[in-house]
Design an enzyme around this catalytic site. Structure first.
Site, short mmCIF file in Angstrom:
data_model
loop_
_atom_site.label_atom_id
_atom_site.label_comp_id
_atom_site.label_asym_id
_atom_site.label_seq_id
_atom_site.Cartn_x
_atom_site.Cartn_y
_atom_site.Cartn_z
N HIS A 181 -24.22 -8.67 -5.83
CA HIS A 181 -24.26 -7.26 -5.98
C HIS A 181 -25.86 -6.80 -6.40
O HIS A 181 -25.92 -5.65 -7.00
CB HIS A 181 -23.27 -6.72 -7.12
CG HIS A 181 -21.83 -7.09 -6.32
ND1 HIS A 181 -21.16 -6.16 -5.77
CD2 HIS A 181 -21.16 -8.21 -6.56
CE1 HIS A 181 -20.01 -6.40 -5.45
NE2 HIS A 181 -19.85 -8.02 -5.80
N GLY B 23 -40.97 -32.88 -22.44
CA GLY B 23 -40.41 -31.94 -22.88
C GLY B 23 -39.08 -31.22 -22.05
O GLY B 23 -38.04 -31.11 -22.46
N ARG B 24 -39.47 -30.92 -20.84
CA ARG B 24 -38.26 -30.47 -19.83
C ARG B 24 -37.43 -31.53 -19.44
O ARG B 24 -36.55 -31.17 -18.90
CB ARG B 24 -39.22 -29.92 -18.71
CG ARG B 24 -40.16 -30.53 -18.11
CD ARG B 24 -41.34 -29.99 -17.02
NE ARG B 24 -42.02 -30.74 -16.39
CZ ARG B 24 -43.47 -30.96 -16.80
NH1 ARG B 24 -43.68 -30.46 -18.11
NH2 ARG B 24 -44.17 -31.59 -16.24
N GLU C 273 -42.66 -26.39 -13.92
CA GLU C 273 -43.47 -26.87 -14.63
C GLU C 273 -44.05 -28.46 -14.20
O GLU C 273 -45.11 -28.88 -14.34
CB GLU C 273 -43.11 -27.07 -16.06
CG GLU C 273 -44.34 -27.16 -17.27
CD GLU C 273 -44.02 -26.99 -18.41
OE1 GLU C 273 -44.46 -25.94 -19.07
OE2 GLU C 273 -43.25 -27.64 -19.09
N LYS D 50 -52.57 -20.70 -23.89
CA LYS D 50 -52.22 -20.76 -25.14
C LYS D 50 -53.54 -20.41 -26.13
O LYS D 50 -53.56 -19.97 -27.26
CB LYS D 50 -51.58 -22.03 -25.48
CG LYS D 50 -50.08 -22.38 -25.11
CD LYS D 50 -49.74 -23.68 -25.67
CE LYS D 50 -48.92 -24.58 -25.07
NZ LYS D 50 -48.58 -25.72 -25.24
N LYS E 232 -41.51 -30.91 -29.69
CA LYS E 232 -42.10 -32.25 -29.28
C LYS E 232 -43.42 -32.57 -30.01
O LYS E 232 -43.70 -33.53 -30.91
CB LYS E 232 -42.30 -32.57 -27.98
CG LYS E 232 -43.00 -34.01 -27.68
CD LYS E 232 -43.07 -33.93 -26.03
CE LYS E 232 -43.60 -35.57 -25.81
NZ LYS E 232 -43.83 -35.64 -24.22
N GLU F 190 -45.20 -20.61 -31.21
CA GLU F 190 -43.86 -19.84 -31.24
C GLU F 190 -42.75 -20.52 -32.22
O GLU F 190 -42.37 -19.70 -33.09
CB GLU F 190 -43.32 -19.88 -29.98
CG GLU F 190 -44.12 -18.80 -28.82
CD GLU F 190 -44.88 -19.66 -28.17
OE1 GLU F 190 -45.37 -20.88 -28.59
OE2 GLU F 190 -45.42 -18.95 -26.98
O1 F6P Z 1 -45.12 -24.74 -22.28
C1 F6P Z 1 -45.85 -25.96 -22.51
C2 F6P Z 1 -45.03 -26.91 -23.38
O2 F6P Z 1 -45.80 -27.81 -23.71
C3 F6P Z 1 -43.59 -27.24 -22.50
O3 F6P Z 1 -44.04 -28.39 -21.79
C4 F6P Z 1 -42.82 -27.72 -23.48
O4 F6P Z 1 -41.47 -28.02 -23.15
C5 F6P Z 1 -43.03 -26.51 -24.40
O5 F6P Z 1 -44.38 -26.14 -24.39
C6 F6P Z 1 -42.48 -26.62 -26.16
O6 F6P Z 1 -43.54 -27.71 -26.72
P1 F6P Z 1 -42.94 -28.63 -28.02
O7 F6P Z 1 -41.69 -29.18 -27.66
O8 F6P Z 1 -44.12 -29.58 -28.27
O9 F6P Z 1 -42.97 -27.73 -28.93
#
Ligand code: F6P
Length: 540
Positions: free
Chosen positions: A384, A267-268, A353, A504, A207, A213
């Site tokens: 199990h 995002g979620r 979240e 972060k 987003k 990452e």
């Molecule tokens: O972990 C925080 C967060 O902002 C989530 O809400 C989001 O889904 C994720 O990081 C990834 O964010 P982005 O889509 O901006 O890379």
């Protein structure tokens, strides 16, 4: 609502009711009223919910509905669907429901024709997906795409990854998908190991397009690709999904190959929009739109059905009932479907979240416990592993059991066995086995106590005809709205996530200390300083 919900008459009435009900066993509730099995059920679209095995009566539901009314749920639902800025801490509308509105819907928010924009993106995604599926979009050396690798994390990973696994039976064009998220190099390197650069397409999903990452994994993927095929290959092997065109361009992806969304999609809550591109490529635009229709069916149910027959309202308010009146800490989600093996992980982000908050929307401290802890595994694997605790442990763990009548494939009656297990578990959890019953079976006196099954352990059972794109959409929307119902009662902003920011920032501050040859200088705390020193020693 204005004021503190825990000070309301409705809250007090539930507290009193809980005291009356707490000592009553589900055996007793069913013995007195066997008809509750038929009455305490609701249908929404293709989903059938049996909530009769809850420590609740119809009076409980009436009282919970009264609390929902008192919390202003009705107005709040309209505010969300109407595009009001209910995400107050970020001053944004909350419009994931618009991602599945029909083309002809009318909704202008902050000057934006929302359905028109949503469908413009869906149409571009569909055209692109068709080109990849139809082997018209080819890699730099002319070979068709065989594997799509979605690089994203959190909401930009869990949704499409979960849904791809759920709907793999519909991946019919010979294009498979993979999902890379972790900054652990094992993730991207392990996934690239057996891939052919000539037939691989990367969908970089973020987003913000600033997530460490995702950008790190994307850079590794780009080097892997250009090392094999040269710099010019990027245009045929990288597309982006983002709200941030400038950052996409900066990374080197042509914004003509970018699929957008908007800041009013959390995002979620985003995989039914452009974040679902990898899924759409795998299952095709038609199936993707069937999934959107499933979401929409649940949205309509949520928006229009009276609360006492409204599935998300009932399930959300039962969440409040156990969290705030029985002190339950967690909710298990137990899909009896291997295809839904990522569903609990997906729900963890969606629910935790969203509702893991300690202040209300106005910034004042919450006055009730918030944020159920969601966890789970597919049945029968969980049986199990951890069901022992569900049956005989000291904690109350309400659980959602999810099953499907029709399998995609079957051998030797396996699917009926699977369903028999689901049904047996919910019955055993509710009714248990008394010491007398166990002794009557001839069990030696010394172990009777060990074999007692206390029962009275609440469950919901959700049954659907088949795991299809539509039923998956209905299921996901159901939980989105459960989150909404709970967040409304708690009075929190379910749509921000400030709690993830500090860690972060600290990680990026700490990273140089782990890699530099210079002795580290500043640290957040003495424990972390010692750990960094130990890490550096071990790493050499
Ligand atoms: O972990 C925080 C967060 O902002 C989530 O809400 C989001 O889904 C994720 O990081 C990834 O964010 P982005 O889509 O901006 O890379």
């Amino acid at each position: 609502m204005d004021g503190d919900i825990t000070q309301s008459q409705e809250w007090a009435a539930l507290g009193k009711h809980q005291e009356e009900l707490a000592g009553r066993h589900l055996r007793e509730l069913f013995a007195q009223d066997p008809g509750r099995a038929g009455r305490m059920t609701v249908t929404a679209g293709d989903l059938y919910l049996d909530y009769s095995k809850h420590r609740a009566t119809e009076e409980t539901v009436e009282l919970l509905v009264a609390l929902a009314e008192r919390a202003g749920l009705r107005d709040r639902v309209e505010a969300m669907f109407g595009g009001e800025h209910i995400n107050v801490s970020e001053d944004r509308a909350v419009l994931h429901v618009a991602l599945r509105m029909p083309r002809e819907a009318e909704l202008v928010v902050d000057g934006q024709d929302v359905p028109a924009d949503v469908h413009a993106v869906l149409d571009r995604m569909s055209a692109f997906a068709d080109r990849v599926r139809g082997k018209e979009w080819r890699g730099a050396t002319g070979k068709p795409i065989e594997t799509v690798v979605n690089i994203g994390i959190g909401g930009s990973d869990l949704g499409p990854a979960m849904a791809y696994e759920a709907l793999r039976d519909y991946a019919d064009a010979g294009v498979t998908a993979r999902f890379v998220s972790n900054i652990d190099p094992a993730d991207i390197l392990g996934n690239l190991r057996d891939l052919d650069p000539e037939t691989t397409l990367f969908v970089v999903s973020s987003k913000t397009f600033t997530t460490l990452e995702t950008l790190t994994n994307a850079r590794v993927a780009r080097s892997w690709l250009t090392g094999a095929l040269g710099d010019d290959a990027v245009a045929r092997h990288f597309v982006a999904v983002s709200t941030n065109a400038a950052k996409v361009a900066e990374f080197g992806i042509d914004t003509a190959n970018m699929f957008g969304f908007w800041d009013w999609v959390g995002g979620r809550y985003s995989y039914d929009g452009a974040i679902g591109l990898s899924l759409m490529i795998a299952i095709g635009p038609g199936r993707f739109r069937e999934m959107l229709a499933g979401f929409r069916a649940m949205d309509e149910h949520f928006r229009t059905t009276p609360f006492e027959r409204n599935m998300p309202v009932i399930m959300g308010m039962l969440g409040i009932w156990y969290t705030d009146f029985f002190d339950a800490e967690t909710r298990a989600v137990l899909p009896y479907s291997q295809r839904l093996h990522r569903f609990p992980a997906y729900l963890q982000q969606l629910t935790m979240e969203s509702n893991g908050k300690s202040v209300k929307a106005d910034g004042t401290p919450v006055t009730a416990q918030t944020g159920e802890i969601f966890w789970g595994e597919p049945g029968t694997n969980g049986q199990h592993a951890f069901y022992q605790l569900l049956h005989q442990g000291t904690r109350l763990v309400p659980a959602d059991f999810i099953g499907f009548a029709e399998p995609h494939e079957d051998r030797e009656g396996m699917h009926d066995q699977l369903t028999a297990n689901l049904l047996a578990q919910t019955s055993a959890l509710a009714f248990g086995r008394t010491a007398e019953e166990i002794a009557a079976e001839g069990t030696p006196a010394g172990i009777v106590a060990h074999k007692v099954m206390p029962g009275n352990r609440p469950t919901s059972t959700i049954l659907a005809p088949k795991l299809t794109p539509s039923t998956l959409g209905q299921l996901v929307a159901l939980y989105e709205h459960i989150v909404f119902v709970e967040g409304t009662v708690w009075g929190i902003d379910s749509f921000d996530q400030w709690g993830v920011e500090l860690g972060k920032k600290m990680a990026s501050d700490l990273a140089p200390a782990l890699t530099s040859d210079e002795p580290p200088t500043t640290f957040p705390d003495p424990s972390t300083e010692r750990l960094v020193r130990r890490y550096r020693e071990l790493r050499g």
